[in-house]
Design an enzyme around this catalytic site. Structure first.
Site, mmCIF file in Angstrom:
data_model
loop_
_atom_site.group_PDB
_atom_site.id
_atom_site.type_symbol
_atom_site.label_atom_id
_atom_site.label_comp_id
_atom_site.label_asym_id
_atom_site.label_seq_id
_atom_site.Cartn_x
_atom_site.Cartn_y
_atom_site.Cartn_z
ATOM 1 N N GLU A 162 -9.527 9.012 5.374
ATOM 2 C CA GLU A 162 -9.578 7.557 5.223
ATOM 3 C C GLU A 162 -10.538 7.142 4.106
ATOM 4 O OE1 GLU A 162 -7.815 5.270 6.502
ATOM 5 O OE2 GLU A 162 -7.091 5.846 8.487
ATOM 6 N N GLU A 178 0.849 -1.201 0.000
ATOM 7 C CA GLU A 178 0.000 0.000 0.000
ATOM 8 C C GLU A 178 0.877 1.240 0.000
ATOM 9 O OE1 GLU A 178 -2.885 0.508 3.153
ATOM 10 O OE2 GLU A 178 -3.206 -1.657 3.290
ATOM 11 N N LYS A 201 -15.882 3.333 5.470
ATOM 12 C CA LYS A 201 -14.702 3.169 6.319
ATOM 13 C C LYS A 201 -14.764 4.153 7.477
ATOM 14 C CE LYS A 201 -9.859 2.031 5.489
ATOM 15 N NZ LYS A 201 -8.764 2.064 4.507
ATOM 16 N N GLU A 215 -13.747 4.211 -0.107
ATOM 17 C CA GLU A 215 -14.552 3.287 0.695
ATOM 18 C C GLU A 215 -15.402 4.126 1.646
ATOM 19 O OE1 GLU A 215 -12.343 -0.588 1.726
ATOM 20 O OE2 GLU A 215 -10.718 0.856 1.409
#
Length: 459
Positions: free
Chosen positions: A330, A267, A324, A321
């Protein structure tokens, strides 16, 4: 001479080498596909999207059969994951590992190109000693199950680590693993050496910038022109945080005797949006980081400790996302929106690829501004940094070496102007590539003089 070009011949070798590369051969560029969301497009649409890009790898955090099936025949390599919660069963029962492989790999392979299983994610960071002790047995059992299915050596087995497994990373030559993790890591690494799998880690220059939000740190983290940072241990000058973090991991592996294990970047990424107290979160910074990272990987320059090759790198993330938890950033890493349009352009679409150049960006819209030149009033120190940066990223700066057509006048300003313009035209004529930390601008006035010809104009 004003410019610093002692390393140029090696870079020219890389340039010639990468002239033979095509977008299809860039198998080191991957993307993470997280699914903590309720608005994701159908897997079939995602498969078509990926095939329209230069992305050749995708990492799943689980083993969603719909996504794996959708990628059948695409040629895209797939990394799947066994969750941390699966470790107790996988570690204690070889039959459970065999069943996991029978359910998540065998029905799809080889039509779906599964080539990596990540057993657990950042397990050491959990500080759960029971779980940590089960990690290696789980990996061994999964490897045994693959071997029993004649997939040993075809599907790799690894586990993903946070950068927090390092107790020291600055300067890169001092990179060392946390002593509390060393015994566990040595066991994992011995297993991985025996089975030819990479050490997977998650470096994020974004977090480094958050902890040190100075302008010079931002430029260093975004692969933008900067003065560089000298490693006091090795004497090497690092020009970006990504290389520094990766080489810190390399140093840590070397220090425990595993110089032969490859590194995989599971990542890395940069959020394009965040809360007011989350420094550095913007579309401009996300575009700069990911676009320059991709260009850096394509250049095949590598890192100072691993020159001449690009590490397998998965960018976080394919989509946002939206479910999340945590701060806004995030949920703001997606390269693409659920409607399959790009959040911002970083040169990943196949139509933007140019195989004959080491670093590629999207083609520009027609414009009368064809040359990239320094703004007035920029200091010689900044111009020298721009010059070193441009000539250190795969362009041919021979014209500003002694005897070259643009060597005279032998000044930092003149040499920097030539190099900055050539960089802009080599890596892609988009405004981002004529930024140089806001010290450059586009102009329609041709700066060529005498026998010195600047690339540009209506070519």
């Amino acid at each position: 001479m004003a410019s610093s070009l002692s390393h140029l011949p090696i870079l020219l070798v890389f340039l010639l080498f990468t002239a033979f590369l095509s977008a299809d051969s860039q198998s080191f560029i991957g993307v993470n596909y997280g699914q903590v969301a309720d608005n994701l497009p159908p897997p079939s649409d995602t498969a078509k999207l990926l095939q329209s890009t230069a992305i050749k790898r995708i990492r799943l955090f689980g083993a969603d059969p719909a996504i794996i099936k959708a990628l059948a025949g695409s040629g895209i390599a797939i990394a799947i994951g066994a969750a941390n919660g699966d470790l107790p069963a996988l570690a204690s029962d070889p039959n459970a590992a065999a069943q996991w492989v029978n359910s998540n790999v065998l029905p799809f392979y080889p039509a779906s190109k599964i080539d990596l299983i990540n057993v657990g994610n950042e397990v050491l960071l959990s500080n759960d000693q029971g779980l940590i002790s089960q990690l290696l047995p789980a990996m061994r059992n999964v490897q045994s199950a693959l071997s029993a299915a004649s997939l040993g050596g075809k599907v790799r087995v690894s586990t993903v680590h946070s950068m927090a497994v390092l107790s020291q990373s600055d300067p890169p030559s001092s990179g060392r693993f946390n002593p509390g993790f060393q015994d566990v890591l040595k066991g994992l690494l011995a297993f991985q050496r025996d089975n030819g799998s990479p050490f997977a880690v998650n470096p994020y220059p974004f977090f480094a910038y958050q902890s040190d939000p100075r302008p010079e740190t931002l430029a260093f983290c975004l692969f933008q022109p900067n003065a560089g940072r000298v490693d006091s241990g090795s004497g090497v000058t690092y020009m970006n945080m990504f290389d520094a973090q990766v080489d810190a991991v390399r140093s840590a592996l070397n220090a425990v005797g595993f110089k032969d294990i490859d590194i995989l970047i599971a990542e890395t990424g940069w959020p394009y949006h965040g809360d007011s107290n989350e420094v550095g979160t913007s579309v401009e910074n996300a575009r700069a980081f990911n676009g320059n990272l991709i260009a850096h990987l394509r250049s095949m320059v590598g890192t100072p400790l691993m020159p001449g090759k690009s590490v397998e790198t998965y960018i976080f993330a394919l989509y946002d996302e939206d479910l999340k938890p945590g701060p806004t950033f995030e949920r703001s890493f997606g390269l693409f929106k659920p409607d399959l349009t790009a959040t911002y352009e970083v040169g990943l679409t196949k139509s933007s690829q140019t195989p004959s150049t080491p670093m590629v960006s999207p083609s520009p819209k027609p414009t009368s501004a064809q040359w990239c030149v320094p703004k007035s009033g920029v200091s010689d120190a900044q111009l020298q940094a721009n010059l070193d940066y441009a000539c250190g990223h795969g362009i041919d700066c021979s014209a500003i070496q002694p005897g070259g057509s643009c060597f005279d006048p032998n000044t930092v300003a003149s040499h920097a102007a030539y190099a900055m313009n050539l960089y802009y035209h080599t890596v892609g004529t988009i405004p981002l590539n004529c930024d140089f930390s806001q010290t450059a601008m586009l102009t329609s006035s041709n700066p060529s003089y005498n026998a010195c010809s600047y690339t540009g104009g209506s070519t």
